[in-house]
Write a protein that holds these residues in place. Structure first.
Motif, PDB file in Angstrom:
ATOM      1  N   SER A  30       0.857  -1.181   0.000  1.00 43.19           N
ATOM      2  CA  SER A  30       0.000   0.000   0.000  1.00 43.19           C
ATOM      3  C   SER A  30       0.895   1.234   0.000  1.00 43.19           C
ATOM      4  N   GLY A  66      -3.201  -0.069  -2.979  1.00 45.85           N
ATOM      5  CA  GLY A  66      -3.870   1.226  -2.948  1.00 45.85           C
ATOM      6  C   GLY A  66      -3.155   2.226  -2.057  1.00 45.85           C
ATOM      7  N   GLY A 116      -7.029   0.435  -6.308  1.00 50.75           N
ATOM      8  CA  GLY A 116      -7.041   1.865  -6.041  1.00 50.75           C
ATOM      9  C   GLY A 116      -6.016   2.586  -6.885  1.00 50.75           C
ATOM     10  N   GLN A 138     -10.834  -1.329  -8.980  1.00 44.43           N
ATOM     11  CA  GLN A 138     -11.224   0.042  -8.650  1.00 44.43           C
ATOM     12  C   GLN A 138     -12.135  -0.043  -7.432  1.00 44.43           C
TER      13      GLN A 138
END
Length: 266
Positions: A30, A66, A116, A138
């Protein structure tokens, strides 16, 4: 020059191929704002290191799950829009623009999830390879947010409006095989072969005419938002730039002498 070290990424270079590895495997890579800043800083080093192609991948089981803004998620659930906008404008967007403006080709090797901002980051490569277990997501709609990282620009151009809306509004995973079927990525390969294939492709690009390749990627992307006449002008300017390179001279000589080209990236 010594390759710089970072906290959240790794940067290595060999045979003119720079490999940038997102390095937070315990969080599926992330991306906090600090990582976006380090990526942008690493991109600035590439010319000094003599990189002629860039390979991006993730450490461990994921490419990038993300953004990670940190802090107390419960406390930030109300009124968190201001923080998100600030992070995008000050960290993520400048990094993505720097990647788009590179003068060398970019290969991304997507291992595991690309969700993301990690999805748009993965798809920002000139060539995106994904392993069989990789997928694109998404996820924004699932938490009441909207796509960012350039997804609203990138996805409809890659897969068309209906499929872009499918990804954005339904928030469903798109497997590596499905992404390849849609034409969203360059290739889907077996997980065991992913990094080797990506390295082979990056090495091929690194041995090519770098000025020409870098100009190609910029003219092509600019053309997505330009008129036909503007693109013709951009191509003429691109031909001027590439035509004045040493590699263009080498290409002509190699053709005349019926031998293999030996491009130097100049």
């Amino acid at each position: 020059m010594t390759t710089p070290t970072f906290e959240t990424i790794k940067l290595d270079i060999a045979d003119h191929v720079a490999t940038l590895t997102l390095n937070r495997p315990e969080r599926l890579n992330s991306m906090p704002p600090a990582m976006a800043d380090e990526i942008r800083e690493a991109l600035d080093y590439l010319p000094v290191l003599g990189a002629r192609a860039l390979l991006i991948t993730g450490e461990g089981r994921g490419f990038c799950s993300g953004a990670d803004l940190g802090g107390d998620r419960t406390a930030s659930a109300v009124g968190g829009g201001a923080n998100s906008r600030k992070a995008l404008r000050n960290h993520y967007n400048p990094m993505l623009l720097a990647l788009a403006n590179l003068d060398i080709p970019v290969v991304t090797a997507v291992n595991g999830p690309a969700a993301g901002v990690g999805c748009s980051f993965a798809l920002s490569g000139d060539f995106t390879l994904v392993g069989k277990s990789g997928y694109f997501l998404q996820a924004f709609v699932n938490i009441g947010l909207v796509p960012d990282g350039g997804s609203s620009w990138l996805l409809p151009r890659l897969v068309g409006v209906p499929r872009a809306l499918q990804m954005m509004m339904l928030g469903e995973k798109i497997s590596g095989d499905q992404a390849a079927d849609w034409g969203m990525v360059y290739k889907c390969v077996d997980d065991a072969d992913l990094l080797a294939e990506a390295k082979t492709l990056a090495a091929r690009l690194a041995s090519g005419p770098t000025v020409s390749l870098g100009t190609m990627r910029k003219v092509l992307r600019a053309g997505l938002s330009q008129s036909f006449s503007e693109t013709l002008d951009a191509e003429a300017m691109g031909q001027f730039i590439a035509g004045n390179s040493e590699d263009a001279v080498e290409g002509v000589l190699a053709f005349q002498e019926k031998r293999k080209t030996a491009f130097k990236g100049k």
